[in-house]
Design a protein around this motif. Structure first.
Motif, PDB file in Angstrom:
ATOM      1  N   ALA A 130       0.834  -1.199   0.000  1.00  0.00           N
ATOM      2  CA  ALA A 130       0.000   0.000   0.000  1.00  0.00           C
ATOM      3  C   ALA A 130       0.873   1.254   0.000  1.00  0.00           C
ATOM      4  O   ALA A 130       1.981   1.266   0.540  1.00  0.00           O
ATOM      5  N   LYS A 131       0.366   2.319  -0.607  1.00  0.00           N
ATOM      6  CA  LYS A 131       1.134   3.546  -0.751  1.00  0.00           C
ATOM      7  C   LYS A 131       1.518   4.124   0.606  1.00  0.00           C
ATOM      8  O   LYS A 131       2.641   4.604   0.805  1.00  0.00           O
ATOM      9  N   GLY A 132       0.575   4.078   1.581  1.00  0.00           N
ATOM     10  CA  GLY A 132       0.862   4.637   2.899  1.00  0.00           C
ATOM     11  C   GLY A 132       2.018   3.927   3.582  1.00  0.00           C
ATOM     12  O   GLY A 132       2.925   4.563   4.139  1.00  0.00           O
ATOM     13  N   GLU A 133       2.008   2.586   3.545  1.00  0.00           N
ATOM     14  CA  GLU A 133       3.087   1.821   4.171  1.00  0.00           C
ATOM     15  C   GLU A 133       4.406   2.047   3.438  1.00  0.00           C
ATOM     16  O   GLU A 133       5.468   2.132   4.059  1.00  0.00           O
TER      17      GLU A 133
ATOM     18  N   ARG B 133       5.415   4.781   1.796  1.00  0.00           N
ATOM     19  CA  ARG B 133       5.982   6.087   2.154  1.00  0.00           C
ATOM     20  C   ARG B 133       6.537   6.060   3.576  1.00  0.00           C
ATOM     21  O   ARG B 133       7.538   6.701   3.892  1.00  0.00           O
ATOM     22  N   GLU B 134       5.879   5.301   4.467  1.00  0.00           N
ATOM     23  CA  GLU B 134       6.343   5.218   5.846  1.00  0.00           C
ATOM     24  C   GLU B 134       7.681   4.487   5.933  1.00  0.00           C
ATOM     25  O   GLU B 134       8.566   4.870   6.709  1.00  0.00           O
TER      26      GLU B 134
ATOM     27  N   ASN C  82      10.109   9.200   0.260  1.00  0.00           N
ATOM     28  CA  ASN C  82       9.641   9.665  -1.044  1.00  0.00           C
ATOM     29  C   ASN C  82      10.547   9.169  -2.172  1.00  0.00           C
ATOM     30  O   ASN C  82      11.062   9.960  -2.967  1.00  0.00           O
TER      31      ASN C  82
ATOM     32  N   ARG D 206      -2.760   2.288  -4.272  1.00  0.00           N
ATOM     33  CA  ARG D 206      -3.223   3.395  -3.430  1.00  0.00           C
ATOM     34  C   ARG D 206      -3.690   2.918  -2.064  1.00  0.00           C
ATOM     35  O   ARG D 206      -3.361   3.496  -1.040  1.00  0.00           O
ATOM     36  N   LYS D 207      -4.474   1.850  -2.021  1.00  0.00           N
ATOM     37  CA  LYS D 207      -5.009   1.358  -0.766  1.00  0.00           C
ATOM     38  C   LYS D 207      -4.740  -0.141  -0.662  1.00  0.00           C
ATOM     39  O   LYS D 207      -4.493  -0.811  -1.656  1.00  0.00           O
TER      40      LYS D 207
END
Length: 510
Positions: free
Chosen positions: A312-315, A317-318, A322, A365-366
């Motif tokens: 997932a994109k959130g994980e 980036r974490e 970037n 994305r998700k």
């Protein structure tokens, strides 16, 4: 000495290009073809070998100058230093362990076997040894079966069969790839023509999102609608294929399993990306794989239904900040036909046990936890034995770890273990000690051998003595990690003098 008017050219010696033996052979041919006076051999050699090798030669002949030695003496000195005679046992060990590597052709494999056999002293049995190594070491199982089925197989015949089957397999792969490409091109053309004729009802499919006609599922206006029956996005209740449920009662979702497939595959295949809500899959049923991605330790869920590995994109980036993502060349689709375009992908360094591979990681994305898909499984060999193990733990009165470590401290000690309560005894045919002097260790291994001897002495495995009636030469074996394993060659000393127990074998005829 000038090369004007001479045939050929001798460059300064470079050990990264050729061995000293090969250099001397070319040097001799250079002298012969140019009919150089034998009395000038020493001067010519010293002028042509280069400054680096000349400095080494000065050290070897000190306190004399190299020019005061004969040509044969200079060549012998450099031979002993640059090309020490290898140990036959170690060379045969390397030959017997050499298998065909991945991506290595039959021609390259045979050339490497011949190179390894130079110092093995096989003599008349060379071709037989080469044949056996080819049969046992070839990677392609079809070629191996074919060679094993051949009666009275010779070395020449083994090479001929292997080359022919390798070429045939390569040609067949190219032809099949071409046929698949042409077939897919025809299928795409057929789909395009079918969509261009909306009046032809026989060539049109019913939209699974709304059960309507006249459009494809990708263009359906209900593709983002949530179904009132199963509460999934992508279709309406009229076209829902799930069993009817009470809309007011929410579904208890314990686990989401994602099945991902590359949309570049044939649409008729049964490979999809599906989000299946399973009510009976508990947290303990998940198989987590711990590995390193770009040097960071993380866990991924093992999913053999996923064609690619996704996060997932959130994980992403974490974990990785970037980092610039590349534009993806694939489109993912769900089991129900929904298309998902990844945000991008990036090539990451994946480390698992001793395996290091650069593999693509797709970012969406998700999503839930990161999935380890089939594309990574093809390159990473998982330890399935550890994965399948089941560990029973007493949850009522769990044992204290410190108590276990203290109770079995001998087991968990890093020191070398010893056998207790047993006395070994060797029975000799005659008590006649045998002393064999030490063999010459290759110059490249001397430092490693001395380091290993110091380590064995420090841990108590070896003990220094001033003199001994018995002496066995050692055989240093190079490990994969670059260190050396020291073995004793007892077959030349102790083994011939041992009284070996003989066990009678009884055959019963039934």
């Amino acid at each position: 000495m000038t090369s004007f008017g001479l045939i050929g050219k001798i460059e300064p010696f470079d050990e990264t290009i050729e061995s000293w033996e090969s250099y001397v052979e070319r040097f001799e041919q250079y002298f012969e073809v140019n009919e150089i006076d034998p009395g000038k051999k020493v001067s010519s050699l010293l002028c042509l070998i280069g400054g680096k090798l000349y400095s080494l030669l000065r050290d070897l002949t000190f306190p004399d100058k190299p020019a005061t030695r004969t040509y044969q003496e200079l060549v012998r000195l450099l031979n002993n230093h640059l090309s020490p005679k290898p140990i036959k046992t170690a060379e045969r060990f390397r030959f017997d362990k050499r298998d065909q590597k991945e991506g290595e052709t039959i021609t390259e494999y045979v050339a490497q076997l011949k190179k390894l056999s130079i110092h093995c002293v096989f003599n008349a049995s060379l071709n037989e040894k080469l044949r056996d190594r080819i049969v046992c070491g070839v990677r392609n199982t079809q070629i191996q079966r074919r060679l094993l089925s051949e009666k009275d197989l010779s070395y020449e015949k083994a090479v001929e069969i292997s080359l022919a089957m390798e070429a045939a397999a390569k040609d067949a792969t190219e032809l099949q790839s071409k046929n698949r490409t042409e077939t897919r091109a025809v299928n795409r053309l057929h789909v395009k023509n079918r969509h261009s004729k909306p009046s032809d009802k026989k060539d049109r499919k019913q939209c699974y999102r709304c059960n309507g006609n006249g459009h494809v599922a990708q263009d359906c206006r209900f593709k983002d609608t949530v179904c009132h029956n199963c509460h999934k996005r992508g279709h309406i209740q009229k076209a829902c294929r799930s069993k009817p449920t009470t809309p007011r009662k929410p579904i208890q979702r314990k686990k989401t399993v994602n099945f991902v497939a590359d949309d570049s595959q044939d649409p008729s295949d049964d490979n999809y990306i599906a989000s299946l809500e399973l009510n009976n899959l508990a947290r303990k049923d998940i198989i987590w794989i711990q590995l390193k991605i770009n040097g960071k330790t993380m866990k991924m869920e093992l999913d053999t239904g996923s064609a690619v590995s996704v996060m997932a994109k959130g994980e992403f980036r974490e974990k990785f900040g970037n980092l610039n993502l590349k534009t993806p060349d694939i489109t993912l689709r769900t089991y129900s036909g929904e298309h998902i375009k990844p945000v991008g992908y990036i090539d990451v360094l994946v480390e698992y046990d001793d395996t290091k591979e650069t593999l693509p990681l797709y970012v969406v994305r998700k999503g839930g936890p990161a999935l380890l898909g089939r594309d990574w499984l093809k390159e990473i060999q998982l330890d399935w034995k550890v994965i399948k193990e089941t560990h029973a733990v007493n949850t009522v009165n769990p044992p204290n770890i410190s108590e276990i470590l203290e109770k079995y401290k001998d087991v968990f000690s890093d020191d070398v273990g010893t056998v207790k309560g047993i006395t070994a005894k060797l029975s000799l045919k005659e008590n006649k000690p045998k002393y064999v002097k030490a063999r010459t260790v290759p110059f490249s291994l001397r430092a490693k051998v001395e380091e290993e001897l110091d380590r064995l002495e420090a841990e108590g495995t070896l003990t220094k003595v001033q003199h001994s009636d018995w002496a066995t030469p050692i055989v240093p074996v190079l490990k994969k990690n670059g260190s050396v394993r020291i073995c004793g060659d007892f077959k030349v000393t102790l083994n011939p003098l041992l009284n070996v127990d003989q066990y009678t074998t009884i055959f019963l005829r039934i």
